[in-house]
Design a protein around this motif. Structure first.
Motif, PDB file in Angstrom:
ATOM      1  N   MET A  77     -14.489  18.270  20.058  1.00 22.92           N
ATOM      2  CA  MET A  77     -14.799  16.928  20.549  1.00 22.92           C
ATOM      3  C   MET A  77     -13.769  16.480  21.584  1.00 22.92           C
ATOM      4  O   MET A  77     -14.116  15.839  22.574  1.00 22.92           O
ATOM      5  N   SER A  78     -12.520  16.830  21.360  1.00 22.90           N
ATOM      6  CA  SER A  78     -11.474  16.489  22.320  1.00 22.90           C
ATOM      7  C   SER A  78     -11.689  17.218  23.651  1.00 22.90           C
ATOM      8  O   SER A  78     -11.588  16.622  24.726  1.00 22.90           O
ATOM      9  N   ARG A  79     -12.019  18.488  23.566  1.00 19.35           N
ATOM     10  CA  ARG A  79     -12.281  19.252  24.798  1.00 19.35           C
ATOM     11  C   ARG A  79     -13.510  18.708  25.528  1.00 19.35           C
ATOM     12  O   ARG A  79     -13.520  18.616  26.743  1.00 19.35           O
ATOM     13  N   ARG A  80     -14.531  18.370  24.766  1.00 14.57           N
ATOM     14  CA  ARG A  80     -15.722  17.793  25.389  1.00 14.57           C
ATOM     15  C   ARG A  80     -15.373  16.493  26.099  1.00 14.57           C
ATOM     16  O   ARG A  80     -15.809  16.245  27.218  1.00 14.57           O
ATOM     17  N   SER A  81     -14.572  15.650  25.447  1.00 13.20           N
ATOM     18  CA  SER A  81     -14.190  14.365  26.033  1.00 13.20           C
ATOM     19  C   SER A  81     -13.400  14.527  27.321  1.00 13.20           C
ATOM     20  O   SER A  81     -13.436  13.655  28.182  1.00 13.20           O
ATOM     21  N   SER A  82     -12.700  15.657  27.446  1.00 13.28           N
ATOM     22  CA  SER A  82     -11.932  15.900  28.673  1.00 13.28           C
ATOM     23  C   SER A  82     -12.703  16.795  29.649  1.00 13.28           C
ATOM     24  O   SER A  82     -12.116  17.352  30.568  1.00 13.28           O
ATOM     25  N   TYR A  83     -14.016  16.920  29.423  1.00 12.44           N
ATOM     26  CA  TYR A  83     -14.923  17.678  30.297  1.00 12.44           C
ATOM     27  C   TYR A  83     -14.642  19.170  30.322  1.00 12.44           C
ATOM     28  O   TYR A  83     -15.067  19.866  31.240  1.00 12.44           O
ATOM     29  N   ASP A  84     -13.947  19.674  29.323  1.00  9.74           N
ATOM     30  CA  ASP A  84     -13.737  21.117  29.186  1.00  9.74           C
ATOM     31  C   ASP A  84     -14.879  21.645  28.326  1.00  9.74           C
ATOM     32  O   ASP A  84     -14.717  21.936  27.149  1.00  9.74           O
ATOM     33  N   TYR A  85     -16.051  21.744  28.938  1.00 11.33           N
ATOM     34  CA  TYR A  85     -17.242  22.108  28.180  1.00 11.33           C
ATOM     35  C   TYR A  85     -17.184  23.537  27.640  1.00 11.33           C
ATOM     36  O   TYR A  85     -17.634  23.782  26.526  1.00 11.33           O
ATOM     37  N   LEU A  86     -16.625  24.442  28.415  1.00 13.06           N
ATOM     38  CA  LEU A  86     -16.526  25.819  27.916  1.00 13.06           C
ATOM     39  C   LEU A  86     -15.571  25.899  26.724  1.00 13.06           C
ATOM     40  O   LEU A  86     -15.851  26.595  25.743  1.00 13.06           O
ATOM     41  N   ASN A 113     -24.132  21.382  25.330  1.00  7.54           N
ATOM     42  CA  ASN A 113     -25.152  22.048  26.150  1.00  7.54           C
ATOM     43  C   ASN A 113     -26.048  21.037  26.856  1.00  7.54           C
ATOM     44  O   ASN A 113     -26.442  21.249  28.003  1.00  7.54           O
ATOM     45  N   TYR A 114     -26.342  19.931  26.204  1.00  5.33           N
ATOM     46  CA  TYR A 114     -27.102  18.864  26.849  1.00  5.33           C
ATOM     47  C   TYR A 114     -26.335  18.340  28.068  1.00  5.33           C
ATOM     48  O   TYR A 114     -26.914  18.169  29.149  1.00  5.33           O
ATOM     49  N   LEU A 115     -25.053  18.087  27.893  1.00  5.98           N
ATOM     50  CA  LEU A 115     -24.239  17.596  29.011  1.00  5.98           C
ATOM     51  C   LEU A 115     -24.185  18.599  30.163  1.00  5.98           C
ATOM     52  O   LEU A 115     -24.084  18.210  31.321  1.00  5.98           O
ATOM     53  N   ARG A 116     -24.285  19.885  29.826  1.00  6.83           N
ATOM     54  CA  ARG A 116     -24.304  20.945  30.834  1.00  6.83           C
ATOM     55  C   ARG A 116     -25.712  21.138  31.414  1.00  6.83           C
ATOM     56  O   ARG A 116     -25.924  22.003  32.234  1.00  6.83           O
TER      57      ARG A 116
END
Length: 189
Positions: A77-86, A113-116
């Protein structure tokens, strides 16, 4: 004798927290609390009240089975919040591998995956999250958005209706309003 004493002392601990074959304990059962929150949000009198209840639902869904799974969830969740989707996908992949019976791992991976805009990859994870947690309002709403992204409008409308039946205050409700992309047929502007 020492082995016997150890076995007698450890055996109750092993059965106190059921473990899946993968080593992840069973996710906490919050179904009664979730049902109560759903009933409360259906009767909510304001958007602010509903938002508080929705946040309390999220706290239940995000309560991972153990410390390692909680760390994986939090990292993703932290990585997602910082746009580190991979990086987020890697964390959620580890979480799903470790705890394949924990709905939120699938839901969060689907969200990334939705955000991507990889809607085809998001859909199976949402299906699994909903299978594991049938009243996961956010996963159902996410499934509606994903189906919309796939231009499967009738299915998206049905899923959004299902989510709104559980929580009529969802921010996605505007999609079903007259003029919205998921408005009932014949109710466009």
């Amino acid at each position: 004798m020492v082995r016997f004493i150890f076995a007698v002392a450890v055996a109750p601990l092993l059965f106190a927290t059921p473990l899946w074959a993968d080593g992840c304990p069973t996710a906490p059962d919050h179904s009664d609390r979730l049902d109560a929150l759903i009933a409360q949000v259906q009767a909510a009198g304001s958007d602010a009240e509903a938002r508080d209840l929705s946040n309390r639902m999220w706290a239940l869904w995000a309560d991972a089975p153990d410390e390692p799974s909680q760390a994986m969830l939090d990292q993703g969740m932290s990585r997602r919040s910082s746009y580190d989707y991979l990086g987020a996908l890697k964390a959620f992949d580890r979480l799903v591998d470790y705890c394949p019976h924990y709905a939120e791992g699938y839901n969060q991976r689907a969200f990334v995956n939705y955000l991507r805009h990889d809607f085809a990859a998001a859909l199976p994870d949402l299906d699994k999250a909903i299978e594991l947690s049938p009243k996961h309002v956010a996963a159902i709403a996410g499934r509606a958005l994903t189906l919309l992204g796939l231009n499967r409008i009738d299915e998206a409308r049905a899923e959004l209706d299902r989510a709104l039946a559980l929580n009529p205050w969802l921010s996605e409700r505007g999609l079903a309003a007259p003029g919205g992309p998921l408005a009932p047929p014949g109710e466009d502007i």
